[in-house]
Design a protein around this motif. Sequence first.
Motif, short mmCIF file in Angstrom:
data_model
loop_
_atom_site.label_atom_id
_atom_site.label_comp_id
_atom_site.label_asym_id
_atom_site.label_seq_id
_atom_site.Cartn_x
_atom_site.Cartn_y
_atom_site.Cartn_z
N ALA A 102 0.84 -1.20 0.00
CA ALA A 102 0.00 0.00 0.00
C ALA A 102 0.87 1.25 0.00
O ALA A 102 0.63 2.20 -0.76
CB ALA A 102 -0.93 -0.01 1.21
N LEU A 123 -0.34 5.18 -1.52
CA LEU A 123 -1.54 5.44 -0.71
C LEU A 123 -1.11 6.07 0.61
O LEU A 123 -0.15 5.61 1.22
CB LEU A 123 -2.27 4.12 -0.43
N ASN A 124 -1.85 7.09 1.06
CA ASN A 124 -1.48 7.66 2.35
C ASN A 124 -2.07 6.81 3.48
O ASN A 124 -2.77 5.84 3.23
CB ASN A 124 -1.92 9.13 2.45
N MET A 134 -5.93 6.25 3.51
CA MET A 134 -6.37 5.45 2.37
C MET A 134 -5.99 4.00 2.57
O MET A 134 -6.80 3.10 2.33
CB MET A 134 -5.70 5.95 1.09
N ARG A 188 -8.18 2.36 5.11
CA ARG A 188 -9.56 2.17 4.71
C ARG A 188 -9.71 1.15 3.59
O ARG A 188 -10.66 0.37 3.58
CB ARG A 188 -10.10 3.53 4.26
N LEU A 189 -8.76 1.15 2.65
CA LEU A 189 -8.94 0.31 1.46
C LEU A 189 -8.24 -1.04 1.57
O LEU A 189 -8.69 -2.02 1.00
CB LEU A 189 -8.39 1.05 0.23
N ILE A 190 -7.13 -1.08 2.29
CA ILE A 190 -6.33 -2.31 2.30
C ILE A 190 -6.37 -2.99 3.66
O ILE A 190 -6.71 -4.17 3.79
CB ILE A 190 -4.86 -2.00 1.95
N PRO A 216 -10.34 -3.56 5.70
CA PRO A 216 -11.20 -4.61 5.16
C PRO A 216 -10.67 -6.01 5.48
O PRO A 216 -11.45 -6.91 5.78
CB PRO A 216 -11.14 -4.35 3.65
N GLN A 217 -9.35 -6.18 5.43
CA GLN A 217 -8.81 -7.51 5.71
C GLN A 217 -8.79 -7.80 7.21
O GLN A 217 -9.13 -8.90 7.64
CB GLN A 217 -7.39 -7.62 5.16
N ASP A 260 5.14 10.77 -0.60
CA ASP A 260 4.01 10.31 -1.41
C ASP A 260 4.25 10.57 -2.89
O ASP A 260 3.88 9.77 -3.73
CB ASP A 260 2.72 11.00 -0.95
N ARG A 280 6.73 7.98 -4.11
CA ARG A 280 6.15 6.64 -4.15
C ARG A 280 5.20 6.46 -5.33
O ARG A 280 5.09 5.38 -5.89
CB ARG A 280 5.40 6.33 -2.85
N PHE A 300 -3.35 -7.59 -3.02
CA PHE A 300 -4.37 -7.44 -1.98
C PHE A 300 -5.39 -8.57 -2.13
O PHE A 300 -6.18 -8.56 -3.08
CB PHE A 300 -5.03 -6.07 -2.09
N HIS A 322 -8.16 -9.38 -0.86
CA HIS A 322 -9.60 -9.15 -0.79
C HIS A 322 -10.14 -8.43 -2.01
O HIS A 322 -11.33 -8.18 -2.10
CB HIS A 322 -9.94 -8.36 0.48
N LEU A 323 -9.25 -8.09 -2.95
CA LEU A 323 -9.70 -7.39 -4.15
C LEU A 323 -9.42 -8.25 -5.38
O LEU A 323 -8.49 -9.05 -5.38
CB LEU A 323 -8.93 -6.06 -4.29
N LEU A 326 -6.91 0.36 -7.99
CA LEU A 326 -7.05 1.01 -6.69
C LEU A 326 -6.21 2.29 -6.57
O LEU A 326 -6.74 3.38 -6.33
CB LEU A 326 -6.66 0.02 -5.58
N ALA A 327 -4.90 2.14 -6.79
CA ALA A 327 -4.02 3.30 -6.62
C ALA A 327 -4.29 4.39 -7.66
O ALA A 327 -4.37 5.57 -7.31
CB ALA A 327 -2.57 2.87 -6.61
N TRP A 362 -7.45 6.22 -6.42
CA TRP A 362 -7.39 6.95 -5.14
C TRP A 362 -6.22 7.92 -5.05
O TRP A 362 -6.32 8.95 -4.41
CB TRP A 362 -7.33 5.97 -3.97
N VAL A 363 -5.09 7.58 -5.68
CA VAL A 363 -3.92 8.45 -5.56
C VAL A 363 -3.87 9.43 -6.74
O VAL A 363 -3.71 10.62 -6.55
CB VAL A 363 -2.63 7.62 -5.49
#
Lengths: 428, 263
Positions: free
Chosen positions: A328, A333-334, A337, A340-342, A345-346, B94, B97, B110, B112-113, B121-122, B125-126
């Motif tokens: 992540a 992702l900050n 984020m 919340r997203l990674i 949920p898990q 950030d 990255r 991930f 769960h996705l 995803l990135a 959102w990013v």
Amino acid sequence: MTDIKFVRDAMVEEQEPPAATAGFVGWIRGNLFSSTLNAILTILSGGFILFVISALLPWIISPTWNAGSLRECHEILAGHEGACWGVIRERWLQLLFGFYPSELYWRVVLDFVLLIVAVAPVLFTGLPRKMLAFSAIYPFLMPWLLWGGTVWLPIAVAFGFVLGFLAHRFAKPIIGGLGGAILAFLVPVVWWLFLAGPVSGGLASVLPLALETVESRNFGGFMLSITIGVVAIAISLPIGIVLALGRQSDLLIVRSLSVGFIEFIRGVPLITLLFVASTLLNIFMPPGTDFDIIMRVIIMVTLFASAYMAEVIRGGLAALPKGQYEAADALGLNFWMSQRLIIMPQALKISIPGIVSTFIGVFKDTTLVSIIGLLDPIGLSTTIRADQNWNGIVWELYGFIGLLFFIFCFSMSRYSMFLERKLQTGHR
Amino acid sequence: MSEIALEREVDRSHMQVSDKVAIQISHMNKWYGTFHVLRDINLSVNEGERIVIAGPSGSGKSTLIRCINRLEEHQAGDIVVDGTELSSDLKNIDKIRSEVGMVFQHFNLFPHLTILENCTLAPIWVRKIPRKEAEETAMHFLEKVKIPEQAHKYPGQLSGGQQQRVAIARSLCMMPRIMLFDEPTSALDPEMIKEVLETMIQLAEEGMTMLCVTHEMGFAKQVANRVIFMDQGQIVEQNEPNEFFNNPQHERTKLFLSQILGH
């Protein structure tokens, strides 16, 4: 010397399993009579189940539904063993609603029907997402329906959240993220403490839209258990998440506060906290403030549940491989984020069994409020047994209360299993 | 430490090293507690370079590339990535990255996705790219790594090699200017190593700036323009691949090469 050379000349086709290991017969053989010991155990436990049922059924099937007192039951049964169900027929409304005015029962019933409507889209993602809008309104609607009073108070309380959002939205570009967050917290708090009351009072005198007020001391029965349980469950999850994250934080003060809170609450019995709510809290309050007893109890039960929730969620967080955080991070992702997203949920998925256990525990713990004098089903059962008509009745009352609790707790447990199956994605 | 032969000739027409600096590391030091893991690292990477970092385990090679996108913090010296200095300023971190892609040994998809959601995803959102556009980009890269038909499966349903290719596609969806590979094939079966290397070569052929920590010496020989050998937290030797493999100078390099190529 044996010849070790081997070359297969034809591949073996897939075949049906032997009949004795498949189908109904196969199931019986595999699960009930797979060995001598298993067969003996199957027969013994089958016999025991039959014995218990044969003893219980005649007691449960007892023609005492219309009895008006324990004495009448004895007359009907004429010496035979049997339950006295008359008490349930006469008092079931009281066990459900306490001393809530009977002409206002519709408000409670409507409230719980709406509760189902509000909770459904949260529990089942297949339902239309627009229903979530109602789920957001419901927390303000619920207390108004139960307690009554002017409609302007819940609206004023809800307006506090709007103010917080606006403060965040407009202050952030001017004074930065941290300042915006602080303002988003301070503005609503000031509003709730000093302005919401007078403003809603003013509006009520201009446009009096109100429901008849019901005092907290009239609340009781299952309605009380469900009210306390549902609110505590709904609020303890987000607080638990925040505490679990706080406990893992790199910021020393945040971490110490979280650890301190969790360890303190977990180190104290719930009943102690309830006594604090019922007696001590009044001492610390400014004289003359009348802070509702049910509200105080809800706050204590919520705090108690949150501490447990935090530890359950921390377990889920600890089970996540470090690589998930790194992936992540590496994607840019900050912190929020990726949480919340990674991460969440898990982590929440891993903790579902623990979370639901805590929920069930909280719901059952609401019966402890009978000790501080609130009339939940257990409290009411004492009152009912004090009635000379029903003096001496035990099993029927507690059986009924137990059955209702069982229905709620068992549904929660089944839901958690459904959720686990749904979120199963073939990995871990 | 296998040397897997690649069947085809590598197309070098787009592999040009520009003279623009992509990463500048000077006098960088890092400690784990009191243990000095990286010692006085000086490294300048130009755009379009394909660098393979080799060395025995514990030599600090993974730590080095993890410092470049701040998965690890360095305590002394400077790292400048694409003109942005890596400091504790979160904004810079950030920014860097989102421009530096990373592929891990254990894929770190991930679970769960779905594959597609992993890839979008990135960007959503990013980079704040609209979902539809992000999905198109994702499908484009999934086609490139040759698994568009898996887009709606979950990572747990894919083989290791497929997962690693998804991980590469996921990084590419952020349109990075630099790609870091941290032992991308070490957790894979021999049959799958090849498909992942093939994807990496394809990337190199398009001119991507790459830093790879790997034991695949065949890849180093065919694709890299520079091989760096590390031991005990320092760069011991670096050279272009032919010279590095045929004419190593430092004793430690000779020993290492004789051990991994000798049998």
